[in-house]
Write a protein that holds these residues in place. Structure first.
Motif, PDB file in Angstrom:
ATOM      1  N   GLU A  54       9.266  13.697   7.295  1.00 29.87           N
ATOM      2  CA  GLU A  54       9.847  12.814   6.133  1.00 29.87           C
ATOM      3  C   GLU A  54       8.657  12.077   5.644  1.00 29.87           C
ATOM      4  O   GLU A  54       7.688  11.787   6.249  1.00 29.87           O
ATOM      5  N   PRO A  55       8.590  11.727   4.322  1.00 28.98           N
ATOM      6  CA  PRO A  55       7.503  10.840   3.768  1.00 28.98           C
ATOM      7  C   PRO A  55       7.257   9.533   4.609  1.00 28.98           C
ATOM      8  O   PRO A  55       8.396   8.806   4.758  1.00 28.98           O
ATOM      9  N   CYS A  56       6.064   9.115   4.881  1.00 30.36           N
ATOM     10  CA  CYS A  56       5.857   7.784   5.602  1.00 30.36           C
ATOM     11  C   CYS A  56       4.487   7.306   4.953  1.00 30.36           C
ATOM     12  O   CYS A  56       3.626   7.411   5.402  1.00 30.36           O
ATOM     13  N   VAL A  57       4.708   6.736   3.853  1.00 29.39           N
ATOM     14  CA  VAL A  57       3.410   6.149   2.940  1.00 29.39           C
ATOM     15  C   VAL A  57       3.286   4.702   2.629  1.00 29.39           C
ATOM     16  O   VAL A  57       2.389   4.350   1.994  1.00 29.39           O
ATOM     17  N   GLU A  58       4.227   3.872   3.478  1.00 30.47           N
ATOM     18  CA  GLU A  58       4.149   2.586   3.158  1.00 30.47           C
ATOM     19  C   GLU A  58       2.792   1.733   3.789  1.00 30.47           C
ATOM     20  O   GLU A  58       2.157   2.631   4.804  1.00 30.47           O
ATOM     21  N   SER A  59       2.316   1.149   3.156  1.00 31.89           N
ATOM     22  CA  SER A  59       0.628   0.419   3.541  1.00 31.89           C
ATOM     23  C   SER A  59       1.173  -0.296   4.803  1.00 31.89           C
ATOM     24  O   SER A  59       2.135  -0.757   4.930  1.00 31.89           O
ATOM     25  N   SER A  60       0.192  -0.467   5.635  1.00 37.13           N
ATOM     26  CA  SER A  60       0.398  -1.461   6.810  1.00 37.13           C
ATOM     27  C   SER A  60       0.353  -2.840   6.373  1.00 37.13           C
ATOM     28  O   SER A  60      -0.053  -3.364   5.140  1.00 37.13           O
ATOM     29  N   ASP A 118      -1.547  -2.628  -4.841  1.00 41.77           N
ATOM     30  CA  ASP A 118      -2.779  -1.977  -4.228  1.00 41.77           C
ATOM     31  C   ASP A 118      -4.073  -2.278  -4.914  1.00 41.77           C
ATOM     32  O   ASP A 118      -5.022  -2.364  -4.525  1.00 41.77           O
ATOM     33  N   VAL A 119      -3.940  -1.857  -6.356  1.00 39.22           N
ATOM     34  CA  VAL A 119      -5.140  -2.010  -7.001  1.00 39.22           C
ATOM     35  C   VAL A 119      -4.914  -2.336  -8.658  1.00 39.22           C
ATOM     36  O   VAL A 119      -3.749  -2.169  -9.162  1.00 39.22           O
ATOM     37  N   ASN A 169      -2.851  -4.552   5.307  1.00 39.99           N
ATOM     38  CA  ASN A 169      -3.508  -3.916   4.228  1.00 39.99           C
ATOM     39  C   ASN A 169      -2.665  -4.068   2.783  1.00 39.99           C
ATOM     40  O   ASN A 169      -3.061  -3.349   1.976  1.00 39.99           O
ATOM     41  N   ARG A 170      -1.756  -4.983   2.869  1.00 41.97           N
ATOM     42  CA  ARG A 170      -0.938  -5.150   1.848  1.00 41.97           C
ATOM     43  C   ARG A 170      -1.591  -6.084   0.782  1.00 41.97           C
ATOM     44  O   ARG A 170      -2.146  -6.998   0.961  1.00 41.97           O
ATOM     45  N   GLY A 171      -1.079  -5.803  -0.577  1.00 43.57           N
ATOM     46  CA  GLY A 171      -1.554  -6.847  -1.558  1.00 43.57           C
ATOM     47  C   GLY A 171      -3.046  -6.523  -2.262  1.00 43.57           C
ATOM     48  O   GLY A 171      -3.753  -5.843  -1.447  1.00 43.57           O
ATOM     49  N   PRO A 172      -3.299  -6.679  -3.312  1.00 41.39           N
ATOM     50  CA  PRO A 172      -4.722  -6.476  -3.977  1.00 41.39           C
ATOM     51  C   PRO A 172      -5.468  -7.481  -3.724  1.00 41.39           C
ATOM     52  O   PRO A 172      -5.477  -8.427  -3.330  1.00 41.39           O
ATOM     53  N   ARG A 173      -6.796  -6.925  -3.674  1.00 37.31           N
ATOM     54  CA  ARG A 173      -8.016  -7.682  -3.042  1.00 37.31           C
ATOM     55  C   ARG A 173      -8.662  -8.252  -4.462  1.00 37.31           C
ATOM     56  O   ARG A 173      -8.336  -7.827  -5.247  1.00 37.31           O
TER      57      ARG A 173
END
Length: 565
Positions: free
Chosen positions: A119-125, A200-201, A128-132
């Motif tokens: 099954e899909p597992c695409v959540e960011s860690s 993300d961006v 590593n979350r949030g835009p830079r």
């Protein structure tokens, strides 16, 4: 008087006997005709009628796709209703007791391969979350057709994340073979794209006015590059420029050995953020519903179109005039680098799309009855008016955008090849079986998407092996029938979309050519974006699910990648 009566009685008996004999003869004739008709009916008509009847019973209620916002809040691909399993697919109908699915033959044709708990597992860690903080703006010129641009856009989102850039909504290719004038918002849901990527961006619609005239770093990013290239070479441009312009977007990012969060971001963009515009999505849903109202169906991506035949140099079965036209197109298209192509060698290597007749022979040999509903996912099929005859003679129930939708419904998309291709993409992803006649950009994208959604049945023809069989068929060495069917079925037992690891480079390939021979990331998101539950044999989710990653390449391959970086 008595003699007269006796004679009259004798004549009456004779007439009655004669009438009885004629009646017996008539009844015998009717019985003979009935038995003959029954035999013909049971041999030629009954199987197809039974198949249609069972299919109709199973799909008597039209499939209804979710409207926006209907999906569960915890869905990993929320917002793309046509990307969801929104109806009881064949894999679930197996449990419902529906008679048709109990039929072994029906199962072999339509049942998807075992998903093995993926099954899909695409959540960011969490780290590593949030835009830079953005260091500048990334302008992107997407090149190629619809699916080449889609893959490129997804990669550029990942590149923007790597180099800490604000992404400007990409420009679409207007100079390709199709001369499509569509802009981003014509094909994709621009507002949703921006919103979906906010964590993300950062994405903006246009470059700020104050930066319109500043010097820009024009760069053609190196193909199949890793994070190190972008961090150590491209990111250095921020020291002199506030705007970087990418001349091309296709294949600019490596397929493998990128950080897990970057790979997952690519999947979140491809399977969620980059959904089609509302008008395209709405018509796409209608096409799917209209196909499903007839029962299970095949989407056949019949890539027998002028641009593909000209590009690949495939002229088998065409007239001399048609072959000359295709050669002229290839020679006059500047960005097609290979000009001299031996059509016979191309075909023998399996590098040509199946012809319509070959596709028909292939599907028939797999066991699909003539009553099968087939959606033709393609533009205009090349060749004389009878080019489709070989397929239509075997499968008369051929449908396409133009036959399912009214002229009024299709009018907004007709002059835009990418928008028309988007409609085909939607139907292909949602079909019960997908069969590509050629492994081009759309075929790869659709196959990957179907893998992501639960490994829906996708039969990939082994064109090299099929050509050898078709040549024997043409030479009269074999005939259509059980022997050919057995050979083709056996060749494709393990080519039906079951879970597997993404393929690495071809053996013997060296240097950067290895990256060219790798399986494309979007062709198979396993293992980066699909995780396996602890008990893959259990079809239903449990409260205590755990995931495990499949092992990928060997450490030796990884060392080679690091060396090339």
């Amino acid at each position: 008087m008595q003699r007269h009566m006796q004679a009259h009685g004798t004549g009456l008996v004779r007439r009655r006997a004669k009438i009885s004999g004629m009646l017996v003869l008539f009844l015998w004739f009717i019985a003979y005709i009935s038995l003959t008709f029954a035999a013909l009916f049971s041999t030629y008509l009954f199987p197809d009628l039974l198949f249609s009847f069972r299919s109709h019973n199973m799909y008597s209620e039209k499939y209804k796709l979710h409207k926006r916002g209907d999906l569960a809040a915890n869905s990993r691909v929320d917002g793309l209703s046509w990307m969801q399993e929104v109806t009881p697919h064949l894999s679930r109908l197996r449990k419902s007791g529906v008679d048709a699915v109990q039929n072994d033959h029906f199962n072999k044709l339509w049942k998807p391969p075992p998903n093995q708990g993926f099954e899909p597992c695409v959540e960011s860690s969490e780290t590593n979350r949030g835009p830079r903080k953005s260091r500048g703006y990334l302008l992107v010129h997407s090149n190629g057709g619809l699916n080449q641009m889609r893959a490129g856009i997804c990669d550029m989102v990942a590149v923007a994340r790597i180099i800490n850039a604000t992404l400007v909504i990409p420009e679409l290719d207007k100079r390709s073979f199709w001369r499509d004038s569509s802009i981003f918002s014509d094909i994709f849901d621009e507002e949703y794209f921006i919103k979906a990527l906010k964590n993300d961006v950062p994405v903006v619609k246009k470059l700020p006015k104050e930066l319109a005239s500043v010097p820009k770093a024009h760069k053609q990013f190196r193909s199949w590059s890793g994070v190190k290239y972008y961090e150590e070479e491209i990111a250095l441009l921020w020291e002199e420029y506030k705007v970087i312009r990418a001349a091309k977007s296709d294949s600019r990012l490596a397929n493998n050995y990128l950080p897990a969060d970057i790979q997952k971001l690519r999947c979140r963009v491809h399977y969620n953020a980059l959904r089609f515009s509302p008008p395209i999505e709405d018509i796409g849903k209608k096409l799917v519903e209209r196909m499903r109202s007839h029962g299970p169906f095949i989407a056949l991506h019949l890539r027998y179109e002028k641009d593909m035949l000209a590009f690949s140099g495939c002229t088998y079965g065409l007239s001399d005039a048609e072959a000359e036209e295709l050669t002229a197109i290839r020679e006059n298209t500047p960005h097609w680098k290979v000009k001299e192509i031996n059509s016979t060698e191309q075909r023998a290597k399996g590098l040509c799309p199946l012809t319509p007749m070959e596709a028909g022979i292939f599907l028939q040999a797999l066991g699909y009855p003539s009553s099968t509903m087939i959606y033709i996912a393609a533009g205009e099929i090349y060749g004389a008016g009878n080019s489709m005859a070989g397929l239509r003679d075997r499968f008369p129930n051929l449908m396409c955008k133009e036959t399912l939708a009214s002229p009024v419904e299709l009018a907004p998309f007709l002059k835009h090849a990418s928008q028309m291709a988007a409609l085909d993409y939607i139907v292909s992803v949602e079909s019960d079986v997908f069969v590509p006649s050629y492994s081009g950009n759309m075929a790869r994208a659709v196959e990957g998407h179907r893998r992501y959604l639960g490994h829906r049945k996708t039969i990939t023809p082994d064109r090299r092996q099929l050509v050898a069989l078709f040549d024997k068929l043409d030479a009269g060495e074999i005939w259509e029938g059980s022997d050919l069917s057995t050979s083709i079925i056996e060749l494709h037992r393990k080519r039906q979309g079951a879970p597997r690891k993404r393929k690495g480079p071809s053996s013997g390939s060296k240097g950067r050519d290895r990256f060219r021979t790798e399986e494309v990331f979007y062709n198979n998101p396993l293992p980066d974006c699909l995780c396996q539950r602890a008990s893959p044999s259990n079809d239903t989710k449990t409260g205590s699910e755990t995931s495990k990653r499949m092992n990928f390449y060997t450490s030796e391959h990884k060392k080679v990648r690091e060396k090339d970086e």
